[in-house]
Design a protein around this motif. Structure first.
Motif, PDB file in Angstrom:
ATOM      1  N   ASN A  56     -13.468  76.291 -63.705  1.00 38.58           N
ATOM      2  CA  ASN A  56     -13.520  77.366 -62.729  1.00 38.58           C
ATOM      3  C   ASN A  56     -13.218  78.679 -63.437  1.00 38.58           C
ATOM      4  O   ASN A  56     -12.558  78.686 -64.481  1.00 38.58           O
TER       5      ASN A  56
ATOM      6  N   SER B  94      -0.933  79.020 -52.432  1.00 42.61           N
ATOM      7  CA  SER B  94      -2.185  78.299 -52.649  1.00 42.61           C
ATOM      8  C   SER B  94      -2.445  77.433 -51.425  1.00 42.61           C
ATOM      9  O   SER B  94      -1.503  76.895 -50.853  1.00 42.61           O
ATOM     10  N   SER B  98      -3.687  73.721 -56.135  1.00 39.61           N
ATOM     11  CA  SER B  98      -4.294  73.823 -57.461  1.00 39.61           C
ATOM     12  C   SER B  98      -3.807  75.064 -58.185  1.00 39.61           C
ATOM     13  O   SER B  98      -3.778  76.145 -57.611  1.00 39.61           O
ATOM     14  N   TYR B 100      -5.210  76.869 -60.431  1.00 39.24           N
ATOM     15  CA  TYR B 100      -6.157  77.942 -60.625  1.00 39.24           C
ATOM     16  C   TYR B 100      -6.427  78.709 -59.343  1.00 39.24           C
ATOM     17  O   TYR B 100      -6.992  79.794 -59.367  1.00 39.24           O
ATOM     18  N   GLN B 101      -5.994  78.170 -58.223  1.00 37.46           N
ATOM     19  CA  GLN B 101      -6.219  78.856 -56.959  1.00 37.46           C
ATOM     20  C   GLN B 101      -4.970  79.558 -56.434  1.00 37.46           C
ATOM     21  O   GLN B 101      -4.920  79.971 -55.292  1.00 37.46           O
TER      22      GLN B 101
END
Lengths: 112, 114
Positions: A56, B94, B98, B100-101
């Motif tokens: 991502n 989040s 996750s 990355y989020q």
């Protein structure tokens, strides 16, 4: 046990040049994340790598790129540097995407 | 879209006094909430997290935070601060857990006055 290590700690580049930042994750961690921390702002997610693949990316232009090597270390490349790219770049690693992320000390990139 | 607001960029407090660092978030779904600490010249370290269950979460170094769903807040507290608590504190949210989020607040610098 060594933590997440980043190199170099400081990097000064001129506008238009390329910068390469490196990150070694904690042993056994396969996920590596890159974040940009600009002055006065929170962390902005840049890239996530896992098992050698880019999983991502955040809302950054394509001149921000990277890769993950077979030993799970990673590098972040920033091409055509702009003044506003000056920031602290943090790398983090984790066992899985939803387990605790451990952060390195960061690379302070200054573009002049 | 989710967002995180840390209402104070700096909080000065005397040593051994209590402190509260404020964090508000906006989200239309259930969230996971985190507080990280960044000591000078070091990387971020997880202080505590709320995933589910009890709304009062205890973390490392004597810190705790309370999740208040109605007020969409996750304020960080410590009853008595020490000079070693001097650091920048980041709140993050989040909806999936996750890494990355994670959506991050801008940070609050805790300044301990002797």
């Amino acid at each position: 046990e060594a933590g997440v290590t980043q190199s170099p700690t400081h990097l000064i580049k001129t506008r238009g040049q390329q910068a390469t930042l490196r990150c070694s994750p904690i042993s056994g961690h396969t996920s590596v994340y890159w974040y940009q921390q600009a002055l006065g702002l929170g962390l902005q997610f840049l890239l996530w790598y896992d098992e050698g693949e880019e999983r991502n990316r955040g809302n950054f232009p394509p001149r921000f790129s990277g890769r993950q090597f077979p030993n799970y270390s990673s590098e972040l490349n920033v091409n055509a540097l702009e003044l506003e790219d000056s920031a602290l770049y943090l790398c983090a690693s984790s066992l899985q995407e939803n387990t605790e992320a451990f952060f390195g000390q960061g690379t302070r990139l200054t573009v002049v | 879209a989710q967002s995180v607001t840390q209402l104070d960029s700096q909080v000065p407090v005397f040593e051994e006094a209590p402190v509260e660092l404020r964090c508000n978030y906006s989200s239309s779904v259930s969230v996971y909430l985190f507080w990280y600490v960044q000591y000078p010249n070091q990387g971020l370290q997880l202080l505590l997290k709320y995933l589910s269950g009890s709304t009062l979460v205890k973390g490392i170094n004597g810190f705790e935070a309370e999740f208040n769903k109605s007020q969409t807040s996750f304020h960080l507290r410590k009853p008595s601060v020490h000079i070693s608590d001097t650091a920048e504190y980041f709140c993050a949210v989040s909806d999936t857990g996750s890494n990355y989020q994670l959506i991050w607040g801008a940070g609050t610098k805790l300044i301990i006055k002797p």
